[in-house]
Design a protein around this motif. Structure first.
Motif, PDB file in Angstrom:
ATOM      1  N   LEU A 151     -17.619 -52.860 -46.345  1.00  0.00           N
ATOM      2  CA  LEU A 151     -16.349 -52.158 -46.559  1.00  0.00           C
ATOM      3  C   LEU A 151     -15.352 -52.508 -45.461  1.00  0.00           C
ATOM      4  O   LEU A 151     -14.167 -52.756 -45.743  1.00  0.00           O
ATOM      5  N   ILE A 152     -15.828 -52.562 -44.208  1.00  0.00           N
ATOM      6  CA  ILE A 152     -14.949 -52.943 -43.095  1.00  0.00           C
ATOM      7  C   ILE A 152     -14.464 -54.386 -43.273  1.00  0.00           C
ATOM      8  O   ILE A 152     -13.272 -54.688 -43.068  1.00  0.00           O
ATOM      9  N   VAL A 153     -15.382 -55.279 -43.644  1.00  0.00           N
ATOM     10  CA  VAL A 153     -15.010 -56.685 -43.871  1.00  0.00           C
ATOM     11  C   VAL A 153     -13.970 -56.786 -44.984  1.00  0.00           C
ATOM     12  O   VAL A 153     -12.972 -57.520 -44.876  1.00  0.00           O
ATOM     13  N   LEU A 154     -14.182 -56.037 -46.059  1.00  0.00           N
ATOM     14  CA  LEU A 154     -13.270 -56.066 -47.201  1.00  0.00           C
ATOM     15  C   LEU A 154     -11.878 -55.583 -46.809  1.00  0.00           C
ATOM     16  O   LEU A 154     -10.869 -56.206 -47.168  1.00  0.00           O
ATOM     17  N   ILE A 155     -11.801 -54.486 -46.076  1.00  0.00           N
ATOM     18  CA  ILE A 155     -10.500 -53.936 -45.663  1.00  0.00           C
ATOM     19  C   ILE A 155      -9.760 -54.928 -44.768  1.00  0.00           C
ATOM     20  O   ILE A 155      -8.562 -55.188 -44.948  1.00  0.00           O
ATOM     21  N   ALA A 156     -10.478 -55.515 -43.805  1.00  0.00           N
ATOM     22  CA  ALA A 156      -9.852 -56.470 -42.892  1.00  0.00           C
ATOM     23  C   ALA A 156      -9.355 -57.702 -43.637  1.00  0.00           C
ATOM     24  O   ALA A 156      -8.233 -58.186 -43.414  1.00  0.00           O
ATOM     25  N   LEU A 157     -10.175 -58.210 -44.557  1.00  0.00           N
ATOM     26  CA  LEU A 157      -9.798 -59.386 -45.334  1.00  0.00           C
ATOM     27  C   LEU A 157      -8.625 -59.083 -46.257  1.00  0.00           C
ATOM     28  O   LEU A 157      -7.715 -59.915 -46.430  1.00  0.00           O
ATOM     29  N   ALA A 158      -8.611 -57.879 -46.844  1.00  0.00           N
ATOM     30  CA  ALA A 158      -7.519 -57.494 -47.743  1.00  0.00           C
ATOM     31  C   ALA A 158      -6.199 -57.382 -46.989  1.00  0.00           C
ATOM     32  O   ALA A 158      -5.152 -57.832 -47.474  1.00  0.00           O
ATOM     33  N   ILE A 159      -6.225 -56.783 -45.799  1.00  0.00           N
ATOM     34  CA  ILE A 159      -5.004 -56.655 -44.992  1.00  0.00           C
ATOM     35  C   ILE A 159      -4.469 -58.030 -44.614  1.00  0.00           C
ATOM     36  O   ILE A 159      -3.265 -58.306 -44.724  1.00  0.00           O
ATOM     37  N   TYR A 160      -5.352 -58.917 -44.198  1.00  0.00           N
ATOM     38  CA  TYR A 160      -4.942 -60.276 -43.827  1.00  0.00           C
ATOM     39  C   TYR A 160      -4.363 -61.020 -45.030  1.00  0.00           C
ATOM     40  O   TYR A 160      -3.342 -61.715 -44.917  1.00  0.00           O
TER      41      TYR A 160
END
Length: 325
Positions: free
Chosen positions: A50-59
């Motif tokens: 979930l953390i990886v997904l949020i970071a990737l989505a923001i980028y």
């Protein structure tokens, strides 16, 4: 060819999916799908993804703010991206959807959630890596064209025909400073710039434009250098602030231009003359590939040089979020 088929992007997708999938079990036997070391417990792994997904989505949102998400989902699941990268992404999407279905059927909701997070990571990664059509920016200096279109402002000189002729002469012979500070300097500079190739001038006018004075001054100058350029008026427009009416006049001009055998690459629009409505209508009319938009720089250091704006359909579609590949 490697770049063309998206080999490096396909490898990135495969590597990330293999690593992230190493914590997944088969739906039936509880064994790992890929025989790699399990490095996190399922609940902690779900949180990590979930953390990886949020970071990737923001980028991704920062890098690709104007893409059409719904269209990308359709393209990915429909296998419409014709490259190795697109095919690999499509296959992984199908595999992940299949795993989600299997986990749900077995009642293993945590594994289904983890796999769904993997699907969203794949989707976000696809948005980030997919090639968008590139628009090649051209030189800021306009190309010389055969056809010139512009709006004509109300003259700020009483003897406008004589003043225009003298301004044209000064520009033609490169005299500086000009004999007149004259607002018709804007179309005059365009005319002189394109003079070598220029064959036709199409002018959008208002009731105050005094087109006959403009035509008279232009004709006198052209006679002095033994050149003939056809000049056409579209107007007078009843309301020079009416976008719809001005746009229709420009369409009339383009119809005549096409009937005379010119194509889009022969046309240059000058947006510096006339009202804001004229400029807006011209820019919209120039979106089609090949049509050039030019304006007169107001910076003294540029000595009021003509500059160009490349109005691209690709840019417009990106703003509207209509382009995904």
């Amino acid at each position: 060819w490697i770049k063309k088929v998206g080999l490096s992007k396909a490898l990135i997708v495969c590597l990330m999916m293999f690593i992230f999938s190493s914590n997944l079990d088969t739906a039936e036997g509880g064994e790992r799908i890929f025989p790699l070391i399990r490095f996190l417990e399922p609940s902690l792994y779900a949180f990590t993804l979930l953390i990886v997904l949020i970071a990737l989505a923001i980028y991704t949102l920062r890098k690709r703010p104007n893409v059409d998400t719904a269209k990308i989902i359709k393209s990915l699941l429909g296998g419409e991206i014709g490259s190795l990268f697109g095919i690999v992404s499509f296959v992984w999407a199908l595999v992940l959807v299949g795993w989600i279905t299997d986990y749900l059927r077995e009642g293993r909701l945590l594994m289904a959630l983890i796999t769904f997070e993997l699907f969203l990571i794949l989707f976000t990664l696809f948005i980030l890596l997919v090639d968008l059509p590139e628009y090649e920016s051209k030189s800021s200096k306009p190309e010389k064209k055969k056809v010139l279109i512009f709006g004509l402002s109300k003259p700020n000189k009483d003897k406008s025909a004589k003043a225009l002729k003298e301004v044209l002469e000064d520009l033609y012979h490169k005299h500086h400073p000009l004999r007149h500070k004259f607002n018709w300097e804007v179309p005059a500079r365009s005319i002189i710039y394109h003079l070598e190739k220029l064959e036709e001038i199409h002018v959008i006018t208002s009731k105050e434009s005094r087109f006959e004075e403009f035509k008279k001054g232009l004709r006198r100058f052209l006679c002095s250098i033994d050149k003939n350029i056809a000049t056409y008026e579209y107007g007078p427009v009843e309301d020079f602030d009416s976008y719809d009416e001005i746009f229709q006049r420009i369409e009339d001009a383009l119809i005549r231009i096409r009937r005379k055998g010119y194509d889009d690459n022969d046309i240059s629009f000058n947006i510096s003359g006339g009202t804001s409505a004229v400029s807006a209508a011209i820019i919209i009319s120039a979106i089609k590939e090949g049509r050039q938009v030019e304006y007169l720089s107001q910076e003294p250091k540029n000595n009021k040089e003509l500059r160009r704006i490349d109005v691209s359909e690709i840019q417009v579609l990106r703003v509207l979020g209509r382009i995904v590949s």
